[in-house]
Write a protein that holds these residues in place. Structure first.
Motif, PDB file in Angstrom:
ATOM      1  N   ALA A  33      46.514 -78.481-108.727  1.00 20.63           N
ATOM      2  CA  ALA A  33      45.598 -77.703-107.899  1.00 20.63           C
ATOM      3  C   ALA A  33      46.373 -76.734-107.020  1.00 20.63           C
ATOM      4  N   SER A  34      47.508 -77.182-106.422  1.00 21.72           N
ATOM      5  CA  SER A  34      48.237 -76.253-105.549  1.00 21.72           C
ATOM      6  C   SER A  34      48.911 -75.154-106.343  1.00 21.72           C
ATOM      7  N   VAL A  35      49.509 -75.499-107.485  1.00 20.26           N
ATOM      8  CA  VAL A  35      50.162 -74.456-108.280  1.00 20.26           C
ATOM      9  C   VAL A  35      49.135 -73.401-108.710  1.00 20.26           C
ATOM     10  N   VAL A  36      47.983 -73.874-109.208  1.00 24.86           N
ATOM     11  CA  VAL A  36      46.958 -72.942-109.681  1.00 24.86           C
ATOM     12  C   VAL A  36      46.437 -72.077-108.533  1.00 24.86           C
ATOM     13  N   THR A  37      46.182 -72.710-107.388  1.00 23.86           N
ATOM     14  CA  THR A  37      45.676 -71.948-106.244  1.00 23.86           C
ATOM     15  C   THR A  37      46.683 -70.883-105.820  1.00 23.86           C
ATOM     16  N   ILE A  38      47.939 -71.294-105.691  1.00 28.21           N
ATOM     17  CA  ILE A  38      48.959 -70.354-105.212  1.00 28.21           C
ATOM     18  C   ILE A  38      49.119 -69.185-106.187  1.00 28.21           C
ATOM     19  N   LEU A  39      49.190 -69.491-107.485  1.00 26.60           N
ATOM     20  CA  LEU A  39      49.378 -68.398-108.446  1.00 26.60           C
ATOM     21  C   LEU A  39      48.146 -67.489-108.497  1.00 26.60           C
ATOM     22  N   ASN A  40      46.951 -68.084-108.418  1.00 23.93           N
ATOM     23  CA  ASN A  40      45.739 -67.264-108.399  1.00 23.93           C
ATOM     24  C   ASN A  40      45.711 -66.361-107.170  1.00 23.93           C
ATOM     25  N   LEU A  41      46.054 -66.921-106.010  1.00 20.80           N
ATOM     26  CA  LEU A  41      46.022 -66.132-104.787  1.00 20.80           C
ATOM     27  C   LEU A  41      47.093 -65.049-104.823  1.00 20.80           C
ATOM     28  N   GLY A  42      48.273 -65.395-105.358  1.00 19.05           N
ATOM     29  CA  GLY A  42      49.338 -64.402-105.485  1.00 19.05           C
ATOM     30  C   GLY A  42      48.872 -63.230-106.321  1.00 19.05           C
ATOM     31  N   LYS A  43      48.230 -63.558-107.436  1.00 14.63           N
ATOM     32  CA  LYS A  43      47.758 -62.502-108.331  1.00 14.63           C
ATOM     33  C   LYS A  43      46.660 -61.684-107.657  1.00 14.63           C
ATOM     34  N   GLY A 332      45.585 -83.050-114.849  1.00 16.63           N
ATOM     35  CA  GLY A 332      45.837 -81.610-114.833  1.00 16.63           C
ATOM     36  C   GLY A 332      44.541 -80.826-114.887  1.00 16.63           C
ATOM     37  N   LEU A 333      43.611 -81.291-115.723  1.00  9.62           N
ATOM     38  CA  LEU A 333      42.338 -80.590-115.879  1.00  9.62           C
ATOM     39  C   LEU A 333      41.534 -80.637-114.581  1.00  9.62           C
ATOM     40  N   ILE A 334      41.500 -81.831-113.972  1.00 10.70           N
ATOM     41  CA  ILE A 334      40.776 -81.948-112.696  1.00 10.70           C
ATOM     42  C   ILE A 334      41.446 -81.049-111.652  1.00 10.70           C
ATOM     43  N   GLY A 335      42.802 -81.049-111.647  1.00 11.62           N
ATOM     44  CA  GLY A 335      43.543 -80.197-110.717  1.00 11.62           C
ATOM     45  C   GLY A 335      43.252 -78.731-110.951  1.00 11.62           C
ATOM     46  N   LEU A 336      43.145 -78.363-112.225  1.00 16.88           N
ATOM     47  CA  LEU A 336      42.875 -76.967-112.580  1.00 16.88           C
ATOM     48  C   LEU A 336      41.512 -76.533-112.042  1.00 16.88           C
ATOM     49  N   ILE A 337      40.531 -77.399-112.224  1.00 17.55           N
ATOM     50  CA  ILE A 337      39.183 -77.077-111.736  1.00 17.55           C
ATOM     51  C   ILE A 337      39.185 -76.995-110.213  1.00 17.55           C
ATOM     52  N   THR A 340      40.969 -73.852-109.063  1.00 17.85           N
ATOM     53  CA  THR A 340      40.171 -72.645-109.268  1.00 17.85           C
ATOM     54  C   THR A 340      39.087 -72.539-108.202  1.00 17.85           C
ATOM     55  N   LEU A 341      38.431 -73.671-107.896  1.00 17.21           N
ATOM     56  CA  LEU A 341      37.406 -73.655-106.850  1.00 17.21           C
ATOM     57  C   LEU A 341      38.022 -73.284-105.503  1.00 17.21           C
ATOM     58  N   LEU A 342      39.225 -73.843-105.220  1.00 10.20           N
ATOM     59  CA  LEU A 342      39.917 -73.510-103.971  1.00 10.20           C
ATOM     60  C   LEU A 342      40.233 -72.020-103.914  1.00 10.20           C
ATOM     61  N   SER A 343      40.660 -71.443-105.075  1.00  8.60           N
ATOM     62  CA  SER A 343      40.973 -70.015-105.095  1.00  8.60           C
ATOM     63  C   SER A 343      39.728 -69.201-104.786  1.00  8.60           C
ATOM     64  N   VAL A 344      38.602 -69.605-105.388  1.00 12.72           N
ATOM     65  CA  VAL A 344      37.351 -68.879-105.141  1.00 12.72           C
ATOM     66  C   VAL A 344      37.033 -68.899-103.650  1.00 12.72           C
ATOM     67  N   ALA A 345      37.191 -70.090-103.043  1.00 13.97           N
ATOM     68  CA  ALA A 345      36.897 -70.222-101.618  1.00 13.97           C
ATOM     69  C   ALA A 345      37.856 -69.362-100.786  1.00 13.97           C
ATOM     70  N   ALA A 346      39.159 -69.423-101.109  1.00 14.49           N
ATOM     71  CA  ALA A 346      40.155 -68.689-100.324  1.00 14.49           C
ATOM     72  C   ALA A 346      39.950 -67.187-100.440  1.00 14.49           C
ATOM     73  N   VAL A 347      39.623 -66.732-101.650  1.00 13.55           N
ATOM     74  CA  VAL A 347      39.421 -65.305-101.874  1.00 13.55           C
ATOM     75  C   VAL A 347      38.186 -64.836-101.120  1.00 13.55           C
ATOM     76  N   HIS A 348      37.207 -65.722-101.039  1.00 17.85           N
ATOM     77  CA  HIS A 348      36.000 -65.419-100.288  1.00 17.85           C
ATOM     78  C   HIS A 348      36.343 -65.169 -98.817  1.00 17.85           C
TER      79      HIS A 348
END
Lengths: 395, 226
Positions: A33-43, A332-337, A340-348
């Motif tokens: 979850a943290s890796v996905v969030t960080i990379l999504n936010l970076g992008k 990993g799948l649960i972390g990915l989901i 992604t939800l965390l990224s949506v919230a952070a981007v919001h």
């Protein structure tokens, strides 16, 4: 055939003790979850930086002479042609002259407005278009017409009730001069120091005749060909200018270079954070290994039975490996989901637009699978090595 | 009739700490095809060790064992597993069913490791469960079955891959006497069908039901009351 059976068994043993499974997966879930969030936010951050560069800006390099020393005497209108001849990749060079002046319309006065003399190509190369009226062209420049195009904020300041086009304003510099407003620019996202919104633009020749009797150009806006890299052309211009003028006598502004720097800072920063987050993936892997070791001990009897019925070491090993990979991939799948939800919230919250990093998804799933194999190997090998008689005896 | 199980000078020693335990000491015997043989002895006599050697769960320290003509001595884990899968059907005292699998999947397990396709596994396991009288218990898990039914599932599992030898270790030990009697009836029926059955027990009255008794004590076999 065996794989399907193994996956089925893996799920059955995972759901056997849900709380324990959840706790052992927590590490890998948090890691992914943290890796996905960080990379999504970076992008998302880097995409939002690039979109904040104006559309016409990335293929331009601006050169601003500094000071009035002898060295800057070379920065004349002819220098535009010199530059084009010397540096490869420049499509055109637009000279810009500017200074500050007060502008008045009846009772409304705007103070210290940036008044810029530009050639007609300036608007096109900066992708500026009128919201009302029209922009001046080459004829107005040649004829030195006293016309002006206003930035959106400036127009609002001088004409609070609107309808600026067709009216006259006074621009003060030494003495008041009257200019016809021919157009108002569309509002532009004010970024990277561009201040189109509160500037006034008049034809270059009008400016040099009416305001400043000098050959010297205030700014050269060099437009770079599409198939050339604006950053490296900017570097070439820089080294050429250092040679002929010296670095103290000009400033250079290259949005492409700044974007590149910003991109590299963002990506370095997010890779760094992702690397830290990856440590929690390793910790998560240890969690998987721990639960698998417990599982092997608990199921020694089952292993004995399976061996007695003809399971060879390889079959036992793949059963436990599939189980640990199933575990880690589920985590990993649960972390990915979650990520992604965390990224949506952070981007919001930050107001960026969301950009999902495909690399993050692929890398995190591959990494989870690899963790399952790596940390599941030892427990699986241990299970495979059990002597059938001893395993059966412990049933 | 030829001997399907042959042991020649078989010894099995275990090293426990500094001590060397002679679990089996120079045992030679032959068991005929289609016979019903009891290996009888008290606990600690070495009968479990003998069973695990015949069942290819273990290899002897010295001597040779041939199962259906194949010598197990030099075999590695994979070869022993293959031999167990094809030649031996185990029935254990405490049934040894996998609690998460239903009767059908439990009975089909040996076929999984034999590489039989899933559809055929189901068919053969179902056939075998019907054979032991569990036609209406196919989808039940072990926890939903009585002791006798569990042992029938275990027998179906032992028979499903059509093994050369049925190896039963105290199969009635965990059952009450009437259920135990029913299970013995099943073994007799299987014997009459032509299965080779080796029965390990400490119970003299059960051993007497078999065609032949091999007594074992202190790792040696005594007089053979065949």
């Amino acid at each position: 055939m065996m794989l399907r059976e193994n996956i089925r068994m893996a799920f059955s043993s995972m759901t056997g003790n849900r709380l324990r499974t959840f706790l052992s997966l927590l590490g890998i879930m948090i890691g992914v979850a943290s890796v996905v969030t960080i990379l999504n936010l970076g992008k998302s951050a880097s995409e939002s930086i690039s979109s904040s560069f104006n559309a016409g800006g990335l293929d331009t390099v601006s050169i601003m002479p500094r000071g009035s020393a002898r060295e800057t005497m070379i920065f004349t209108e002819e220098f535009a042609y010199t530059l084009m001849a010397e540096i490869e990749g420049i499509k055109e060079v637009l000279p810009v002259v500017s200074s500050y002046a007060n502008i008045r319309n009846g009772q409304e006065i705007a103070e210290s407005v940036s008044v810029q003399g530009v050639t007609s190509g300036f608007f096109a190369s900066n992708s500026l278009s009128p919201s009302s009226g029209e922009l001046f062209g080459a004829a107005e420049n040649i004829n030195r017409r006293q016309v002006v195009v206003l930035g959106s904020e400036l127009a609002e300041e001088l004409f609070p009730s609107g309808n600026a086009v067709g009216r006259y304003i006074s621009i003060f510099r030494n003495q008041a001069k009257s200019f016809l407003v021919v157009g108002v620019l569309e509002e532009r996202d004010a970024s990277m120091g561009n201040s189109y919104n509160d500037s006034a633009f008049m034809p270059y020749n009008t400016y040099t005749q009416r305001f400043r009797r000098t050959d010297q150009v205030g700014t050269y806006v060099a437009k770079i060909y599409e198939d050339f890299d604006a950053t490296s052309v900017a570097e070439e211009i820089e080294s050429y200018l250092n040679e002929i003028a010296g670095s103290d006598y000009y400033r250079i502004f290259s949005p492409a270079t700044i974007k590149e720097m910003a991109d590299s800072v963002t990506s370095t920063f997010s890779s760094f954070l992702a690397a830290i987050a990856a440590i929690s993936l390793v910790v998560g892997g240890i969690g998987i290994m721990n639960i698998m070791l417990v599982s092997v001990v608990e199921r020694t009897g089952e292993i004995g039975i399976r061996k007695a019925l003809g399971a060879d070491p390889r079959a036992i090993r793949s059963q436990f490996l599939v189980e640990s990979v199933t575990l880690s991939l589920s985590g990993g799948l649960i972390g990915l989901i979650t990520g992604t939800l965390l990224s949506v919230a952070a981007v919001h919250v930050t107001g960026w637009s969301l950009h999902i990093s495909m690399a993050a998804i692929i890398v995190s799933m591959l990494f989870s699978g690899a963790i399952g194999i790596f940390f599941g190997w030892y427990p699986a090998a241990k299970a495979a090595r059990l002597a059938p008689m001893e395993a059966l005896a412990r049933e | 009739m030829s001997a399907i199980i042959e042991l020649e000078g078989v010894s099995r020693t275990y090293v426990v700490g500094d001590a060397v335990v002679h679990a089996l000491d120079d045992v030679s015997l032959g068991i005929e095809e289609r016979s019903f043989t009891a290996i009888m002895g008290p606990s600690g006599s070495g009968k479990s060790t003998l069973m695990s050697l015949i069942g290819c769960l273990d290899v002897p320290t010295s001597g040779t064992i041939r199962i259906d003509g194949e010598e197990t001595g030099g075999m590695n884990e994979e070869e022993l597993a293959f031999l167990r899968n094809r030649k031996i059907g185990f029935v254990f005292q405490h049934f040894s069913l996998l609690p998460k699998l239903n009767a059908l999947d439990n009975a089909a397990l040996p076929l999984l490791y034999a590489g039989v396709p899933v559809r055929e596994r189901r068919e053969r396991a179902e056939e075998m469960l019907c054979r032991v009288g569990l036609k209406d218990r196919l989808r039940h898990r072990p926890s939903e079955l009585s002791g006798g039914q569990k042992q029938r599932v275990a027998i179906a599992r032992a028979l499903v891959n059509n093994p050369a030898i049925l190896l039963a270790d105290e199969p009635t030990g965990a059952l009450d006497s009437s259920t135990g009697h029913e299970v013995m009836e099943l073994f007799h029926a299987l014997h009459e069908e032509g299965h080779t059955i080796v029965f390990v027990t400490h119970d003299r009255s059960l051993a007497l039901e078999c065609g032949r008794i091999i007594p074992i004590k202190d790792g040696r076999i005594g007089y053979d009351a065949s």
